[in-house]
Design a protein around this motif. Sequence first.
Motif, PDB file in Angstrom:
ATOM      1  N   ALA A 366      -5.654  63.467  84.415  1.00  0.00           N
ATOM      2  CA  ALA A 366      -5.252  63.416  83.010  1.00  0.00           C
ATOM      3  C   ALA A 366      -6.329  62.729  82.190  1.00  0.00           C
ATOM      4  N   ILE A 367      -6.303  63.009  80.883  1.00  0.00           N
ATOM      5  CA  ILE A 367      -7.226  62.349  79.958  1.00  0.00           C
ATOM      6  C   ILE A 367      -6.464  61.888  78.724  1.00  0.00           C
ATOM      7  N   GLN A 368      -6.951  60.783  78.158  1.00  0.00           N
ATOM      8  CA  GLN A 368      -6.477  60.316  76.862  1.00  0.00           C
ATOM      9  C   GLN A 368      -7.647  59.695  76.115  1.00  0.00           C
ATOM     10  N   PRO A 369      -8.601  60.504  75.685  1.00  0.00           N
ATOM     11  CA  PRO A 369      -9.684  59.955  74.872  1.00  0.00           C
ATOM     12  C   PRO A 369      -9.158  59.557  73.498  1.00  0.00           C
ATOM     13  N   ALA A 370      -9.973  58.820  72.775  1.00  0.00           N
ATOM     14  CA  ALA A 370      -9.590  58.390  71.424  1.00  0.00           C
ATOM     15  C   ALA A 370     -10.591  58.923  70.417  1.00  0.00           C
ATOM     16  N   LEU A 371     -10.133  59.110  69.180  1.00  0.00           N
ATOM     17  CA  LEU A 371     -11.003  59.561  68.103  1.00  0.00           C
ATOM     18  C   LEU A 371     -10.671  58.769  66.850  1.00  0.00           C
ATOM     19  N   GLY A 372     -11.701  58.166  66.259  1.00  0.00           N
ATOM     20  CA  GLY A 372     -11.504  57.349  65.074  1.00  0.00           C
ATOM     21  C   GLY A 372     -11.083  58.157  63.865  1.00  0.00           C
ATOM     22  N   LEU A 373     -10.246  57.533  63.020  1.00  0.00           N
ATOM     23  CA  LEU A 373      -9.736  58.200  61.824  1.00  0.00           C
ATOM     24  C   LEU A 373     -10.497  57.809  60.567  1.00  0.00           C
ATOM     25  N   GLY A 374     -11.573  57.066  60.721  1.00  0.00           N
ATOM     26  CA  GLY A 374     -12.358  56.679  59.555  1.00  0.00           C
ATOM     27  C   GLY A 374     -11.814  55.469  58.834  1.00  0.00           C
ATOM     28  N   ALA A 375     -11.090  54.599  59.549  1.00  0.00           N
ATOM     29  CA  ALA A 375     -10.521  53.404  58.926  1.00  0.00           C
ATOM     30  C   ALA A 375     -11.614  52.434  58.508  1.00  0.00           C
ATOM     31  N   ALA A 376     -11.382  51.751  57.404  1.00  0.00           N
ATOM     32  CA  ALA A 376     -12.323  50.738  56.939  1.00  0.00           C
ATOM     33  C   ALA A 376     -12.311  49.544  57.879  1.00  0.00           C
ATOM     34  N   ALA A 377     -13.354  48.742  57.801  1.00  0.00           N
ATOM     35  CA  ALA A 377     -13.448  47.544  58.622  1.00  0.00           C
ATOM     36  C   ALA A 377     -12.237  46.654  58.388  1.00  0.00           C
ATOM     37  N   GLY A 378     -11.713  46.120  59.482  1.00  0.00           N
ATOM     38  CA  GLY A 378     -10.561  45.237  59.378  1.00  0.00           C
ATOM     39  C   GLY A 378      -9.228  45.934  59.508  1.00  0.00           C
ATOM     40  N   ILE A 379      -9.224  47.258  59.499  1.00  0.00           N
ATOM     41  CA  ILE A 379      -7.978  48.018  59.664  1.00  0.00           C
ATOM     42  C   ILE A 379      -7.938  48.556  61.089  1.00  0.00           C
ATOM     43  N   SER A 380      -6.928  48.167  61.814  1.00  0.00           N
ATOM     44  CA  SER A 380      -6.831  48.561  63.213  1.00  0.00           C
ATOM     45  C   SER A 380      -5.393  48.944  63.535  1.00  0.00           C
ATOM     46  N   PRO A 381      -5.196  49.641  64.653  1.00  0.00           N
ATOM     47  CA  PRO A 381      -3.838  50.017  65.034  1.00  0.00           C
ATOM     48  C   PRO A 381      -2.902  48.812  65.144  1.00  0.00           C
ATOM     49  N   HIS A 382      -1.627  49.067  64.902  1.00  0.00           N
ATOM     50  CA  HIS A 382      -0.539  48.084  64.888  1.00  0.00           C
ATOM     51  C   HIS A 382      -0.606  47.190  63.659  1.00  0.00           C
ATOM     52  N   ASN A 383      -1.324  47.655  62.648  1.00  0.00           N
ATOM     53  CA  ASN A 383      -1.330  47.038  61.329  1.00  0.00           C
ATOM     54  C   ASN A 383      -0.833  48.109  60.355  1.00  0.00           C
ATOM     55  N   ALA A 384       0.049  47.722  59.430  1.00  0.00           N
ATOM     56  CA  ALA A 384       0.670  48.713  58.546  1.00  0.00           C
ATOM     57  C   ALA A 384      -0.361  49.536  57.783  1.00  0.00           C
ATOM     58  N   ALA A 385      -1.516  48.939  57.486  1.00  0.00           N
ATOM     59  CA  ALA A 385      -2.548  49.674  56.754  1.00  0.00           C
ATOM     60  C   ALA A 385      -3.076  50.850  57.567  1.00  0.00           C
ATOM     61  N   PHE A 386      -3.012  50.754  58.892  1.00  0.00           N
ATOM     62  CA  PHE A 386      -3.486  51.856  59.719  1.00  0.00           C
ATOM     63  C   PHE A 386      -2.578  53.076  59.571  1.00  0.00           C
ATOM     64  N   ALA A 387      -1.286  52.831  59.449  1.00  0.00           N
ATOM     65  CA  ALA A 387      -0.361  53.952  59.227  1.00  0.00           C
ATOM     66  C   ALA A 387      -0.737  54.724  57.968  1.00  0.00           C
ATOM     67  N   ASP A 388      -1.139  54.003  56.930  1.00  0.00           N
ATOM     68  CA  ASP A 388      -1.457  54.643  55.651  1.00  0.00           C
ATOM     69  C   ASP A 388      -2.643  55.593  55.751  1.00  0.00           C
ATOM     70  N   ILE A 389      -3.611  55.283  56.611  1.00  0.00           N
ATOM     71  CA  ILE A 389      -4.789  56.148  56.687  1.00  0.00           C
ATOM     72  C   ILE A 389      -4.510  57.425  57.473  1.00  0.00           C
ATOM     73  N   THR A 390      -3.407  57.471  58.229  1.00  0.00           N
ATOM     74  CA  THR A 390      -3.151  58.648  59.057  1.00  0.00           C
ATOM     75  C   THR A 390      -2.853  59.897  58.248  1.00  0.00           C
ATOM     76  N   VAL A 391      -2.524  59.743  56.979  1.00  0.00           N
ATOM     77  CA  VAL A 391      -2.178  60.907  56.157  1.00  0.00           C
ATOM     78  C   VAL A 391      -3.331  61.331  55.248  1.00  0.00           C
ATOM     79  N   LEU A 392      -4.466  60.637  55.310  1.00  0.00           N
ATOM     80  CA  LEU A 392      -5.605  60.945  54.448  1.00  0.00           C
ATOM     81  C   LEU A 392      -6.458  62.056  55.061  1.00  0.00           C
ATOM     82  N   ASP A 393      -7.276  62.680  54.239  1.00  0.00           N
ATOM     83  CA  ASP A 393      -8.085  63.815  54.686  1.00  0.00           C
ATOM     84  C   ASP A 393      -9.002  63.494  55.866  1.00  0.00           C
ATOM     85  N   PRO A 394      -9.688  62.331  55.898  1.00  0.00           N
ATOM     86  CA  PRO A 394     -10.532  62.049  57.066  1.00  0.00           C
ATOM     87  C   PRO A 394      -9.745  62.028  58.373  1.00  0.00           C
TER      88      PRO A 394
END
Length: 438
Positions: A366-394
């Motif tokens: 099995a594989i589970q690679p990761a791909l960045g969503l273009g989040a700004a510095a300081g925004i990481s998973p398990h922070n509410a701001a990360f949820a907000d970037i998931t709906v943006l074009d990048p």
Amino acid sequence: MTRTPTDPFDVYTEYGRTQGNTRVVGTAESAFRGADASIHSRIAQKIGDLRPRLHELVVDLYEHPEIAFAEHRSVEQIAALLKEQGVEVTVGTFGLDTSFVATAGSGSPHFAVIAEYDSLPGVGHACGHNIISGIGVGAFLALREVVGEIGGTVSLIGTPAEEAGGGKELIIRAGGFDDVDAAGMVHPSAGSSPSPIYDQPSSGVRRVAVTYHGRASHAAGSPYLGLNALDAVVTAYQSIAQLRQHILPIDRLHGVITDGGSVPNVVPEVASALFFVRSTEIDTLKVLTERVVDVLEAAALATGTRAEITVDPEPPYLPYVGNVELLKRWAGHLTERGREVPLVPASVRQGGPSTDMGNVSQYIPAIQPALGLGAAAGISPHNAAFADITVLDPAIDALVDAATALAGAAADYLSDPSLREAVHAEFEARGGRVRWED
């Protein structure tokens, strides 16, 4: 009764001998032909056409987050999209109300695309499982277009409760992966770079819950009659902190006090805590858990209380080990889409977060690679701001690329017997199928 504490010397010494050894060697380039270029072109076209609908799905899940085992609306939305595309979906599989399966093709080999869709309490889709759903649906629908030509079976397996509950392990126990030969998913991450393609195990995790039972008394009038359960929890917590000095540097121990009593003038009769135990190897995970249990029992002895200890109130998450031959195919298709894939030597070992995809990776390749969503510095998973970037074009750009690369890797696996042989040879070389047995 005197109990001899667990001595981790043998297991830790073995780890010391092997850490840094490369599990795999070679370049990032795959040596295998894979599927025809025309297949990959059709996959890319289909996912590109699906982009608007996949974006709608991601936004819908973002606006209606549901936590573990309660993802009813999320599954309905995913199933609705699949049905729009003419796919039959079975919901409520493997004894789980919010699991689902969709299948295309027939016979062997069988590749499963994995979808996750549970959110985090309070911060919604701050781990990006809405993106994971979009990637999984897109990859499956593209593979459905070509599986009749390349042969074999492709499934989309919806796995609830990754954040808490271990849905994938429960599906394994129910036989849900018994006829699957290999599996894959892609997880979003911060920044813009993909994860390395080389083998980097994540930590496995076990949960250890403890409730101390003491005796209540008036904290001022008759404290000598009390047995303080909170003292036991504090003693345990501090002792776990001391244990941290003597564990492997990539292991992790952390915990919270879940019940510390009610009012200060009553000696707490009951107090509780929950600890997470993480390690990158199954053997060291077991040893470290035993050491934690020793500490919890010692705290009861020191305070005159009784410890009620529950190990694995939820299924353990095993260390994830990605199949490098499959990862190379994913990385190659991602590179073709103009994304740079950084390489990290296979000798690098790291701990950190855990996932029940680890259980799948120990059961089948099995594989589970990761791909960045273009989040700004300081925004990481398990922070509410990360949820907000998931709906943006990048983020949707990343979704399209990730789904195309994942479907491409799956198509290569289904099409190329030599690649399949190498994938399974690698899996067997590192020990073959492992199931959790305590």
